[in-house]
Design an enzyme around this catalytic site. Structure first.
Site, PDB file in Angstrom:
ATOM      1  N   THR A 126       0.804  -1.226   0.000  1.00 30.71           N
ATOM      2  CA  THR A 126       0.000   0.000   0.000  1.00 30.71           C
ATOM      3  C   THR A 126       0.836   1.274   0.000  1.00 30.71           C
ATOM      4  O   THR A 126       1.941   1.308   0.568  1.00 30.71           O
ATOM      5  CB  THR A 126      -0.927   0.021   1.238  1.00 30.71           C
ATOM      6  N   TYR A 150      -1.267   0.473  10.893  1.00 36.01           N
ATOM      7  CA  TYR A 150      -1.599  -0.226   9.633  1.00 36.01           C
ATOM      8  C   TYR A 150      -0.410  -0.174   8.674  1.00 36.01           C
ATOM      9  O   TYR A 150      -0.003  -1.206   8.113  1.00 36.01           O
ATOM     10  CB  TYR A 150      -2.837   0.427   8.991  1.00 36.01           C
TER      11      TYR A 150
END
Ligand code: NAP
Ligand code: F7E
Length: 321
Positions: A126, A150
């Protein structure tokens, strides 16, 4: 011979579009599904493929379940999309995020190494790994600087994928995907939160929309385009790392303007800034450079932001109606 694919996170936004893409190519599609007490198949149902995929009960944080799923599906390709993927929640549940988003990927890599080493593996990396950006446009060589639990968990999963490729010769790729959205996006993410609210406001069910930092900038594309890039990576002669992005960046504020204007409303009449939606640390701006994906995969984002937002508002208008 029919190819077999295993998708973890098949009930999520990307899992649903990827399953649809692979079914269209004639694959037998298997999905690892953790048990939930409420319905999580709505996306597969919206795409009309809930009965076409084979679901295997299991949680990505449970190595024994992952081993069983790999054995049962005998996959040619494995796409690890399972994650606690909401950045905001990762500060409230940092250890769960580490277990699912980080160690979960290591579980899948271990299963590949131990029982299916010839399978092609894809890891959902990501742009959040870039976090506090170290270059104006981020590409595969830009250093990472995650800004959330995250992002840190994804960074572990990313480097484990690279490590397993280099250590064990696995065909393992990472797609460093920038934000991608669709009518199947979860309503907690900002684009869908906005398009859902636009539909409710237009139908007189809601008056205001409470948001956090609307000056943040994101490189937003369409999820349907991005799952094509995932598949292209597993078709290459060897595994590699690719940035997948549009190459343009837009503020949340401008995204709101487009969404409200699509139904003839002015966002300034409805958006209220609410401190509860600010994050402990923000990723202020993301802007990807997808040149490598274009050069080696022949992939290019094909849905402009205004068309994407129009698609999402129209879908939410139908749902709310
Ligand atoms: P999503 O809609 O949140 O889907 C995540 C999926 O993971 C869901 O199917 C979820 O199932 C599943 N999952 C959660 N915990 C699990 C567990 N413990 N075991 C097995 N499955 C579990 O995310 P997405 O937008 O489709 O994104 C797909 C992947 O790409 C994620 O890894 C995400 O972090 C990554 N990514 C997304 C973007 C983006 O902009 N969308 C960008 C870059 C990377 P339940 O619904 O049942 O919890
Ligand atoms: O936030 C700002 C928020 O939650 C985007 C995940 O798919 O993409 C996603 O992560 C921006 C942030 O996505 C609200 O502060 C303002 O700057 O839609 P988001 P995200 O955090 O970029 C990456 C690539 C992933 O990998 C993740 O899995 O919008 N923002 N006000 C808000 N965000 C939310 N959610 N809600 C607000 O009210």
């Amino acid at each position: 011979m029919t190819k077999s694919a295993l998708i973890t996170g098949i009930s999520g936004q990307d899992g649903a579009y990827l399953a649809q893409l692979l079914l269209g190519k004639g694959y037998a599609v298997h999905g690892l599904m953790p048990r939930r007490s409420s319905d999580t198949l709505w996306r597969l149902r919206e795409l009309g493929i809930a009965n076409a995929v084979q679901l295997i009960d299991g949680d990505v944080a449970d190595l024994s379940a992952v081993l069983r799923a790999v054995k049962q599906s005998n996959p040619d390709e494995i796409y690890n999309l399972a994650a606690q993927s909401f950045v905001g929640t990762s500060w409230q549940q940092p250890l769960l995020t580490a277990q699912v988003t980080g160690v979960g990927a290591a579980n899948v890599l271990e299963a590949v190494r131990l029982i299916q080493p010839a399978a092609k593996f894809y890891q959902a990396s990501t742009s959040e790994q870039f976090g506090l950006i170290q270059a104006e446009r981020q590409d595969e060589k830009t250093p990472f600087y995650p800004r959330s639990p995250y992002g840190a968990a994804k960074l572990y999963a990313h480097w484990m994928t690279v490590n397993y490729r280099e250590s064990f010769g696995l065909h393992a790729s990472t797609g460093i995907l920038f934000n991608h959205e669709s009518p199947l996006r979860g309503v907690e993410f900002v684009t869908r939160k906005v398009t859902d609210a636009v539909a409710r406001i237009k139908h007189g069910q809601q008056k205001e929309l409470r948001l956090g930092n609307i000056d943040a900038k994101r490189d937003w594309g369409f999820a349907g385009d991005y799952v094509e890039a995932m598949w292209l990576m597993t078709q290459q002669p060897q595994g590699d790392d690719y940035v997948v992005a549009t190459g343009t960046t837009t503020t949340v504020r401008e995204m709101c303007r487009i969404a409200f204007a699509h139904v003839g409303l002015n966002y300034e009449d409805h958006v209220v800034i609410d401190p509860q939606f600010f994050r402990p640390a923000e990723v202020d701006v993301l802007l990807g450079n997808p040149a490598k994906a274009q050069r080696l995969l022949g992939w290019k984002a094909s849905t402009p932001l205004d068309a994407l937002i129009a698609m999402m508002v129209d879908a939410d208008m139908r749902r709310v109606a």
